[in-house]
Write an enzyme that holds these catalytic residues in place. Structure first.
Site, PDB file in Angstrom:
ATOM      1  CB  THR A   1      -0.854  -0.057   1.206  1.00  0.00           C
ATOM      2  OG1 THR A   1      -1.847  -1.083   1.226  1.00  0.00           O
ATOM      3  CG2 THR A   1      -1.893   1.295   1.413  1.00  0.00           C
TER       4      THR A   1
ATOM      5  CB  SER B   1       2.910   6.986  -3.409  1.00  0.00           C
ATOM      6  OG  SER B   1       4.020   7.218  -2.441  1.00  0.00           O
TER       7      SER B   1
ATOM      8  CD  GLU C   1       1.287  -1.501   4.319  1.00  0.00           C
ATOM      9  OE1 GLU C   1       1.115  -0.828   3.442  1.00  0.00           O
ATOM     10  OE2 GLU C   1       1.693  -1.125   5.486  1.00  0.00           O
TER      11      GLU C   1
ATOM     12  N   GLY D   1       0.339   4.798   5.832  1.00  0.00           N
ATOM     13  CA  GLY D   1      -1.144   4.716   5.181  1.00  0.00           C
ATOM     14  C   GLY D   1      -1.954   4.102   6.039  1.00  0.00           C
TER      15      GLY D   1
ATOM     16  CG  ASP E   1       5.985   5.194   6.407  1.00  0.00           C
ATOM     17  OD1 ASP E   1       5.703   5.843   5.375  1.00  0.00           O
ATOM     18  OD2 ASP E   1       5.381   4.311   6.910  1.00  0.00           O
TER      19      ASP E   1
HETATM   20  C1  5RP Z   1       1.099   2.056   4.168  1.00  0.00           C
HETATM   21  C2  5RP Z   1       2.632   2.148   4.391  1.00  0.00           C
HETATM   22  C3  5RP Z   1       3.537   2.679   2.900  1.00  0.00           C
HETATM   23  O1  5RP Z   1       4.068   1.778   2.586  1.00  0.00           O
HETATM   24  C4  5RP Z   1       4.514   3.611   3.425  1.00  0.00           C
HETATM   25  O2  5RP Z   1       3.587   4.549   4.282  1.00  0.00           O
HETATM   26  C5  5RP Z   1       5.285   4.256   2.237  1.00  0.00           C
HETATM   27  O3  5RP Z   1       4.245   4.941   1.600  1.00  0.00           O
HETATM   28  P1  5RP Z   1       4.739   5.655   0.130  1.00  0.00           P
HETATM   29  O4  5RP Z   1       5.353   4.610  -0.780  1.00  0.00           O
HETATM   30  O5  5RP Z   1       3.576   6.461  -0.324  1.00  0.00           O
HETATM   31  O6  5RP Z   1       5.931   6.679   0.679  1.00  0.00           O
HETATM   32  O7  5RP Z   1       3.337   1.522   4.949  1.00  0.00           O
HETATM   33  O8  5RP Z   1       0.554   1.793   5.405  1.00  0.00           O
END
Ligand code: 5RP
Length: 239
Positions: free
Chosen positions: A40, A42, A117, A111, A98
């Site tokens: 999940t 971007s 996940e 997210g 993150d």
């Molecule tokens: C969602 C997540 C995402 O993988 C994480 O926040 C990274 O997001 P992005 O690829 O948008 O930077 O853990 O729960």
């Protein structure tokens, strides 16, 4: 456009390009016939789109197991056949993060999807994390650790977290009044710790608080990280 705004826009564009590059490289590592855990966020978004393109262009057969409503709807729109953990275990899970430390421990949950996940990523034969280099850190902890919390347990969980030296903050929704409600109908409490010295211990301690469904520390489950840098995509394997 105001010059300051233009610089910020260009920087955001570079990060977005990096996410796309690393996601496409990951999608090219997928083999015909595989079952995939679909992360999940971007970066995972670009991965899922590229898988959809490969299915159409190369006529390969893949199945996906989404980790959120977001990846479920996207995968369906991209023509990726979907399955569940009841029916298949993923050969490979690909997901963003993150923060990533040198041992490939992660903080995830930006997210609010970290519970599913972690279930899907842990169940996979191989877990590949895909990030741009801004996510690489020497030590986890600048990014707050998300806890998915059963609403009735909100108060006792925050008291527990404060007594352990964390600063809890209820994640608030945008375009909706009140808190974020997860795909599992729970709250998200983001906890800022000063420094995380032992991710594995913290992950276990946080999950032992009654009312915490899952936390965003992913210690020891990543097999490989692909990192988009200004010198191309670099690969790091679990030591
Ligand atoms: C969602 C997540 C995402 O993988 C994480 O926040 C990274 O997001 P992005 O690829 O948008 O930077 O853990 O729960």
């Amino acid at each position: 456009m105001h010059p300051k705004k233009e610089v910020a826009w260009e920087a955001a564009q570079l990060v977005d390009d990096a996410k796309k590059e690393v996601a496409h490289e990951a999608a090219m590592m997928v083999s015909d016939g595989q079952v995939l855990g679909l992360g999940t966020g971007s970066t995972a978004h670009y991965f899922i789109q590229k898988l959809g393109d490969r299915i159409k262009e190369e006529e390969i057969e893949l199945m996906g197991i989404p980790t959120s409503y977001q990846s479920f709807f996207l995968a369906r729109d991209c023509g990726i056949p979907l399955t569940t953990l009841d029916e298949h275990l993923p050969d490979l899970a690909v997901d963003g993060a993150d923060e990533v430390d040198p041992e490939l421990n992660l903080i995830k949950g930006g997210g609010a999807a970290h519970t599913l996940e972690k279930i899907v990523d842990s169940a996979a034969g191989k877990f590949l994390v895909i990030v741009d280099e801004s996510k690489q850190v020497k030590r986890l902890g600048d990014f707050p650790v998300p806890l998915e919390v059963i609403p009735a347990a909100y108060r006792p969980v925050t008291e527990w977290v404060k007594s352990a030296g964390g600063i809890p903050s209820l994640r608030m929704a945008q375009m909706k009044d009140g808190p974020v409600i997860t795909d599992n109908n729970n709250f998200v409490v983001d906890v800022q710790f000063k420094e995380i010295h032992n991710p594995h211990e913290l992950e276990i301690a946080l999950n032992s608080i009654p009312g915490v469904v899952e936390n965003g520390v992913f210690a020891g489950i990543t097999d490989q990280a692909l990192v988009a840098t200004s010198n191309g995509v670099k690969s790091f394997k679990k030591g």
